[in-house]
Design a protein around this motif. Structure first.
Motif, mmCIF file in Angstrom:
data_model
loop_
_atom_site.group_PDB
_atom_site.id
_atom_site.type_symbol
_atom_site.label_atom_id
_atom_site.label_comp_id
_atom_site.label_asym_id
_atom_site.label_seq_id
_atom_site.Cartn_x
_atom_site.Cartn_y
_atom_site.Cartn_z
ATOM 1 N N ILE A 9 0.849 -1.210 0.000
ATOM 2 C CA ILE A 9 0.000 0.000 0.000
ATOM 3 C C ILE A 9 0.879 1.252 0.000
ATOM 4 O O ILE A 9 0.409 2.344 0.262
ATOM 5 N N ALA A 81 -3.399 -1.250 -4.842
ATOM 6 C CA ALA A 81 -2.724 -1.306 -3.549
ATOM 7 C C ALA A 81 -3.538 -2.162 -2.600
ATOM 8 O O ALA A 81 -4.764 -2.132 -2.636
ATOM 9 N N THR A 83 -5.193 -5.376 -0.520
ATOM 10 C CA THR A 83 -5.807 -6.673 -0.752
ATOM 11 C C THR A 83 -6.937 -6.561 -1.775
ATOM 12 O O THR A 83 -7.900 -5.834 -1.542
ATOM 13 N N ILE A 86 -11.248 -5.786 -1.605
ATOM 14 C CA ILE A 86 -11.718 -4.817 -0.612
ATOM 15 C C ILE A 86 -11.838 -3.470 -1.314
ATOM 16 O O ILE A 86 -10.839 -2.793 -1.564
ATOM 17 N N LEU A 87 -13.063 -3.157 -1.717
ATOM 18 C CA LEU A 87 -13.342 -1.881 -2.389
ATOM 19 C C LEU A 87 -12.599 -1.691 -3.709
ATOM 20 O O LEU A 87 -12.041 -0.630 -3.978
ATOM 21 N N SER A 111 -3.303 -4.450 3.953
ATOM 22 C CA SER A 111 -4.580 -3.795 3.698
ATOM 23 C C SER A 111 -4.593 -2.546 4.572
ATOM 24 O O SER A 111 -4.304 -2.624 5.769
ATOM 25 N N ALA A 112 -4.923 -1.407 3.967
ATOM 26 C CA ALA A 112 -4.872 -0.137 4.703
ATOM 27 C C ALA A 112 -5.752 -0.184 5.947
ATOM 28 O O ALA A 112 -5.429 0.415 6.968
ATOM 29 N N PHE A 132 -15.972 3.587 1.943
ATOM 30 C CA PHE A 132 -15.982 5.038 1.702
ATOM 31 C C PHE A 132 -17.316 5.603 2.173
ATOM 32 O O PHE A 132 -18.359 4.984 1.954
ATOM 33 N N TYR A 157 -12.592 4.699 4.800
ATOM 34 C CA TYR A 157 -11.573 5.192 3.874
ATOM 35 C C TYR A 157 -11.983 6.592 3.416
ATOM 36 O O TYR A 157 -13.167 6.885 3.296
ATOM 37 N N GLU A 158 -10.980 7.419 3.136
ATOM 38 C CA GLU A 158 -11.287 8.750 2.629
ATOM 39 C C GLU A 158 -10.180 9.245 1.713
ATOM 40 O O GLU A 158 -9.015 8.860 1.877
ATOM 41 N N LEU A 185 0.064 5.521 4.977
ATOM 42 C CA LEU A 185 0.498 4.321 5.715
ATOM 43 C C LEU A 185 1.601 3.584 4.961
ATOM 44 O O LEU A 185 1.515 3.421 3.741
ATOM 45 N N GLU A 212 -3.476 9.520 1.065
ATOM 46 C CA GLU A 212 -4.671 8.701 1.214
ATOM 47 C C GLU A 212 -4.941 8.546 2.707
ATOM 48 O O GLU A 212 -3.998 8.452 3.491
ATOM 49 N N PHE A 213 -6.203 8.491 3.058
ATOM 50 C CA PHE A 213 -6.558 8.542 4.473
ATOM 51 C C PHE A 213 -7.429 7.361 4.912
ATOM 52 O O PHE A 213 -8.248 6.883 4.142
ATOM 53 N N VAL A 214 -7.239 6.972 6.159
ATOM 54 C CA VAL A 214 -8.176 6.038 6.796
ATOM 55 C C VAL A 214 -8.554 6.666 8.141
ATOM 56 O O VAL A 214 -7.693 7.199 8.830
HETATM 57 N N1 SAM Z 1 -7.818 -2.803 -1.499
HETATM 58 C C1 SAM Z 1 -7.245 -1.729 -0.701
HETATM 59 C C2 SAM Z 1 -6.844 -2.249 0.682
HETATM 60 O O1 SAM Z 1 -6.799 -3.448 0.900
HETATM 61 O O2 SAM Z 1 -6.520 -1.428 1.552
HETATM 62 C C3 SAM Z 1 -8.170 -0.539 -0.610
HETATM 63 C C4 SAM Z 1 -8.559 0.075 -1.919
HETATM 64 S S1 SAM Z 1 -9.475 1.526 -1.754
HETATM 65 C C5 SAM Z 1 -10.019 1.747 -3.408
HETATM 66 C C6 SAM Z 1 -8.310 2.810 -1.615
HETATM 67 C C7 SAM Z 1 -8.382 3.530 -0.286
HETATM 68 O O3 SAM Z 1 -7.621 2.807 0.694
HETATM 69 C C8 SAM Z 1 -7.768 4.927 -0.289
HETATM 70 O O4 SAM Z 1 -8.678 5.922 -0.733
HETATM 71 C C9 SAM Z 1 -7.408 5.124 1.163
HETATM 72 O O5 SAM Z 1 -8.538 5.521 1.931
HETATM 73 C C10 SAM Z 1 -6.998 3.703 1.577
HETATM 74 N N2 SAM Z 1 -5.530 3.552 1.446
HETATM 75 C C11 SAM Z 1 -4.859 2.822 0.537
HETATM 76 N N3 SAM Z 1 -3.524 2.916 0.739
HETATM 77 C C12 SAM Z 1 -3.362 3.741 1.795
HETATM 78 C C13 SAM Z 1 -2.225 4.256 2.491
HETATM 79 N N4 SAM Z 1 -0.984 3.927 2.132
HETATM 80 N N5 SAM Z 1 -2.426 5.086 3.549
HETATM 81 C C14 SAM Z 1 -3.681 5.425 3.925
HETATM 82 N N6 SAM Z 1 -4.786 4.974 3.304
HETATM 83 C C15 SAM Z 1 -4.643 4.159 2.256
#
Ligand code: SAM
Length: 217
Positions: A9, A81, A83, A86-87, A111-112, A132, A157-158, A185, A212-214
């Motif tokens: 990620i 990025a 897993t 997941i979304l 996974s974030a 989201f 997620y945001e 992250l 990217e935010f969680v």
């Molecule tokens: N499949 C991915 C997972 O397992 O985490 C998530 C995919 S989702 C479309 C993407 C979102 O994950 C981003 O908008 C953000 O909220 C979160 N995300 C992914 N990488 C991140 C990181 N390095 N730091 C913080 N949030 C992250």
């Protein structure tokens, strides 16, 4: 066989030996964005055909990939990025493979949501993943009101361009309750801010938030 492979990620070193082995051995790698995955593949000198499998071709491409799986090909599924499944569009192929009795497995990895949950310091024995939040402000507020009733940790997620609006609404709805916002992250500028939504907003507002935010509530 369908190999669902988790990928980094942010930090390219966050990939397991088994994931690399699988990526080197399959016939084809289905990627959310082939250019993005190419960075990972080049880093580990993996030379395998790739094909794009993303939001807008997910139905036709899942059917095409199913055909290859039925013909005995080994396919790895990766997302941009984390897993797959997941979304991201991974779900469509996974579901189709299951319905068609295709053998499949997940090679685990980042996974974030898990990184953020653990680093938030919030109870992790019971949590709710909200994905989201809705795009529209009113729908987002309604969703947060709903989530407020939960008695466990909530993860969402945001994106960088919506984080401030989400924190505004969280300040209204959750008041002084401490939440955690994790960004970037596993990357160089990884940061976890643990404070009330208003205080986090004040910290993030002066500079345009990036990354990217969680959020963990
Ligand atoms: N499949 C991915 C997972 O397992 O985490 C998530 C995919 S989702 C479309 C993407 C979102 O994950 C981003 O908008 C953000 O909220 C979160 N995300 C992914 N990488 C991140 C990181 N390095 N730091 C913080 N949030 C992250």
């Amino acid at each position: 066989m369908l190999y669902i492979v988790a990928t980094p990620i942010g930090n390219l070193k966050d990939i397991s030996l088994r994931s690399l082995e699988v990526l080197k051995s399959v016939d084809l790698i289905a990627c959310e964005d082939t250019r993005h995955t190419q960075i990972l593949l080049s880093h580990y000198a993996i030379h395998k055909p790739t094909t794009s499998f993303y939001q807008h071709n997910r139905f036709t491409k899942a059917a095409y990939l199913l055909g290859l799986l039925k013909a005995g090909k080994d396919i790895a599924l990766v997302s941009d990025a984390g897993t797959p499944g997941i979304l991201d569009p991974g779900y469509n192929l996974i579901n189709l493979a299951i319905k068609n009795n295709i053998a499949l497995t997940l090679i685990p990895g980042p996974s974030a949501l898990i990184n953020a949950l653990v680093l938030s310091g919030k109870p992790a024995h019971e949590f709710y993943f909200a994905g989201f939040l809705p795009n529209k402000r009113k729908a987002q507020q309604r969703k947060l009101q709903e989530l407020r009733k939960f008695k466990c940790t909530i993860i969402c997620y945001e994106s960088s361009h919506r984080i401030l609006a989400a924190l505004e609404d969280m300040a209204e709805i959750f008041g002084a309750q401490e939440i955690a916002v994790a960004r970037e992250l596993t990357k160089k500028f990884e940061e976890v801010i643990r404070a009330a939504p208003r205080a986090i907003l004040e910290k993030l507002q002066p500079s345009r938030p990036r990354g990217e935010f969680v959020i963990a509530i």
